[in-house]
Design a protein around this motif. Structure first.
Motif, PDB file in Angstrom:
ATOM      1  N   TYR A  51       8.003  -4.838  13.535  1.00 30.42           N
ATOM      2  CA  TYR A  51       8.868  -6.018  13.942  1.00 30.42           C
ATOM      3  C   TYR A  51       9.657  -6.073  12.462  1.00 30.42           C
ATOM      4  O   TYR A  51      10.581  -7.139  12.225  1.00 30.42           O
ATOM      5  N   LEU A  70       7.395 -15.490  26.434  1.00 29.38           N
ATOM      6  CA  LEU A  70       8.652 -14.419  25.802  1.00 29.38           C
ATOM      7  C   LEU A  70      10.038 -14.712  25.894  1.00 29.38           C
ATOM      8  O   LEU A  70      11.178 -14.778  24.951  1.00 29.38           O
ATOM      9  N   VAL A  94      10.065 -17.500  23.871  1.00 29.41           N
ATOM     10  CA  VAL A  94      11.100 -16.877  21.755  1.00 29.41           C
ATOM     11  C   VAL A  94      11.946 -16.176  22.289  1.00 29.41           C
ATOM     12  O   VAL A  94      12.946 -16.805  21.121  1.00 29.41           O
ATOM     13  N   TYR A  95      12.939 -15.675  23.550  1.00 27.26           N
ATOM     14  CA  TYR A  95      13.577 -15.511  23.244  1.00 27.26           C
ATOM     15  C   TYR A  95      14.902 -16.310  23.737  1.00 27.26           C
ATOM     16  O   TYR A  95      16.307 -15.698  23.209  1.00 27.26           O
ATOM     17  N   ASP A 142      15.053 -17.121  20.120  1.00 28.15           N
ATOM     18  CA  ASP A 142      15.932 -15.791  18.981  1.00 28.15           C
ATOM     19  C   ASP A 142      17.635 -15.611  19.584  1.00 28.15           C
ATOM     20  O   ASP A 142      18.367 -15.783  18.518  1.00 28.15           O
ATOM     21  N   ALA A 167       6.991 -12.276  19.423  1.00 30.14           N
ATOM     22  CA  ALA A 167       7.272 -11.187  20.465  1.00 30.14           C
ATOM     23  C   ALA A 167       5.876 -10.805  19.792  1.00 30.14           C
ATOM     24  O   ALA A 167       5.721 -10.153  21.051  1.00 30.14           O
ATOM     25  N   CYS A 188       2.533 -11.073  21.427  1.00 32.55           N
ATOM     26  CA  CYS A 188       3.073 -11.015  22.856  1.00 32.55           C
ATOM     27  C   CYS A 188       2.556  -9.657  23.972  1.00 32.55           C
ATOM     28  O   CYS A 188       2.048  -9.238  24.492  1.00 32.55           O
ATOM     29  N   ASN A 222      11.429 -10.810  28.677  1.00 29.46           N
ATOM     30  CA  ASN A 222      12.240 -10.802  27.401  1.00 29.46           C
ATOM     31  C   ASN A 222      14.100 -11.076  27.673  1.00 29.46           C
ATOM     32  O   ASN A 222      14.243 -12.300  26.770  1.00 29.46           O
TER      33      ASN A 222
END
Length: 412
Positions: free
Chosen positions: A149, A227, A230-231, A234, A325, A328, A351
Motif C-alpha cells: 500500500y 473497512l 475507512v473508505y 478515504d 485498510a 484490515c 469497501n
C-alpha cells in the motif's frame, strides 16, 4: 540445491521467486494508485471542460464505486480462471484505456461510459492485487501488506502532482490524463509472472477453491464495518478534496489537487511504517492510534479557513487512515488463507459501500455548499474504529518459505 539467482521453475513455466512475486505485486499496486489518483484529481478539470452539472459529477463518482464492486467479482472469476497476475495485467490495461477515454471524451455519453469502464477495471485490479499480497505475506511469514500500500500511495502522489503540474502548464485535461495513462501502461509492461513456493516446497500457481461456509460472513462483519468506515473517510478526501479546495476555499486549479497529493504523501509515510509498527506494538494498538489521529485530522480539515490548513490536515488524515485498510485486509485474509481471493472479494463489498457512501454524501453535501460537514461526519465515524480494533490480528511468527521452497524459521 538451486541458488537464488537461478530459481526453480513452476509447473506453469513461471520461475518460483518470492521476491520476484513481491516486486510484481508492488508494481501492480503502484499502477492502481496512479489510476485512482488520475481519475479523482481531474474531476474538477473534467467537470469544467465538459460543463457537467454537479449532480452528474456526483452520480459518476458513485457509478465508479458501484462498477468497482461488480468488477471485484469479475476479478474473482478471472483469478480462478487465469491467476492473479493475468487478472492484474488485464485490469491495468483496461484502466489505461478508460483514462484515455475520460480525457478525450467529446461529451457526456462518452465520459459516462469511460468512468463505468474504469470502475470495472479498478474493481478487478483491487481483488487481484490484494489476493496476491495476502499470498505473499503468507510466504514471508511476517507483516508485509503495508509495503504494497506504500507503493499504491506513491503512485497516487505522482499522479496528483502530475495533475497539478498539467494545470500549471495549462495543458488540456486530455493531455494530462494521457501522460498518466502512459505511466500506468509502462508499469503494466514491467509486470512479470512469478510463482510462490508453498510450505512444502511446491509452487503455488494454482488458486485453491475450498467451499466457504455462511458463517464466514459473520466473521467478516467487524472487518467489513471497519473497512466501510475507512473508505468513507478515504473517498471523502480522495474524491472531493480537490473540489472542496476549489469551491469552498477558493483555490486555483493548480492548487486544488495538492490536498489529494498531501493525503497520499501522508499515506506513504504511514504505510511505510505500518509493518514495523505492527511487529513492535501489535495490530490492535496501531489501529486504535491511527483511528484517533484520522478523527482529529478530519475535524481540522472541516474547520480549515484556508487551503494551506486543509492541505496539511489532509496529509495528517492520510497518515492515520493509511494503515487501516492493509491491516484490515490482511487480518480478513487470515480467516481462510487457502481461499483468500474469495474472502477478499466478499470483503470488497463493504469497501465499495464505504466508497459509495463517502462519495455520494460528500458530493451531495458539497453541491449544497456544506463540504465542511462532509468532513466532520467521517471524523465521528472514525472513532467507531476503536471498538473494532480488538478483532485485528497479525501474521504469527512461524515457518516462512524462501525462494527455493526451503522452509526456515521466521520470527517477527
Amino acid at each position: 540445491m538451486m541458488s537464488f539467482n537461478a530459481p526453480a521453475r513452476a509447473g506453469a513455466g513461471h520461475p518460483v521467486s518470492r521476491s520476484g512475486a513481491r516486486k510484481a505485486a508492488t508494481l501492480a499496486f503502484a499502477a492502481q494508485g496512479v489510476c485512482v489518483a488520475a481519475v479523482y484529481t481531474t474531476v474538477p478539470a473534467v467537470t469544467e471542460h465538459l460543463r457537467l452539472p454537479p449532480l452528474l459529477t456526483t452520480t459518476l463518482m458513485v457509478a465508479v464505486a458501484l462498477m468497482a464492486g461488480g468488477g471485484s467479482f469479475l476479478g474473482l472469476a478471472a483469478i480462478r480462471r487465469a491467476g492473479p497476475l493475468a487478472t492484474m495485467r488485464g485490469a491495468v490495461l483496461t484502466a489505461v484505456a478508460a483514462l484515455v477515454l475520460i480525457g478525450w471524451a467529446p461529451g457526456e455519453a462518452t465520459a459516462i461510459g469511460a468512468y463505468i469502464l474504469f470502475g470495472l477495471a479498478v474493481g478487478a485490479l483491487d481483488v487481484g492485487v490484494n489476493t496476491q499480497a495476502a499470498a505473499i505475506e503468507r510466504a514471508y511469514g511476517r507483516s508485509v501488506f503495508g509495503s504494497f500500500y506504500t507503493a499504491w500511495s506513491v503512485g497516487g502522489v505522482v499522479a496528483a502532482l502530475l495533475t497539478a503540474g498539467a494545470a500549471r502548464l495549462d495543458w488540456p485535461v486530455a493531455t494530462g490524463l494521457s501522460v498518466q495513462a502512459g505511466i500506468v501502461l509502462l508499469l503494466a509492461i514491467c509486470l512479470r509472472a512469478y510463482a510462490l513456493p508453498d510450505s512444502s516446497g511446491r509452487s503455488s500457481d494454482a488458486v485453491a477453491q475450498p467451499p466457504l461456509g455462511r458463517h464466514l460472513w459473520i466473521r467478516l462483519v467487524p472487518f467489513g464495518l471497519a473497512l466501510l468506515v475507512v473508505y468513507v473517510v478515504d473517498s471523502t478526501v480522495s474524491a472531493w478534496s480537490a473540489v472542496y479546495l476549489r469551491q469552498t476555499l477558493a483555490a486555483s486549479l493548480t492548487v486544488a489537487p495538492l490536498a489529494y497529493a498531501a493525503y497520499q504523501a501522508g499515506t506513504v509515510v504511514g504505510r511505510a511504517a505500518t509493518d514495523r509498527l505492527v511487529q513492535r506494538f501489535g495490530a490492535v494498538a496501531v489501529v486504535r492510534a491511527a483511528a484517533l489521529l484520522a478523527a482529529g485530522a478530519l475535524t481540522a480539515m472541516a474547520a480549515a479557513r484556508g487551503w494551506p490548513v486543509a492541505v496539511l490536515a489532509a496529509g495528517t488524515v492520510g497518515l492515520g487512515a493509511s494503515v487501516l485498510a492493509p491491516l484490515c485486509l490482511a487480518s480478513a485474509a487470515r480467516l481462510r488463507p487457502a481461499a483468500s481471493e474469495a474472502v477478499l472479494a466478499r470483503l470488497n463489498l463493504f469497501n465499495y459501500v464505504g466508497v459509495i457512501t463517502g462519495g455520494a454524501v460528500g458530493g451531495l453535501l458539497g453541491s449544497t455548499g456544506q463540504f465542511r460537514l462532509a468532513y466532520a461526519a467521517p471524523a465521528a465515524l472514525a472513532v467507531l474504529l476503536l471498538a473494532a480494533a480488538r478483532h485485528f490480528t497479525q501474521q504469527r511468527p512461524g515457518l516462512a518459505v524462501d525462494d527455493e521452497g526451503t522452509r526456515r524459521c521466521r520470527t517477527a
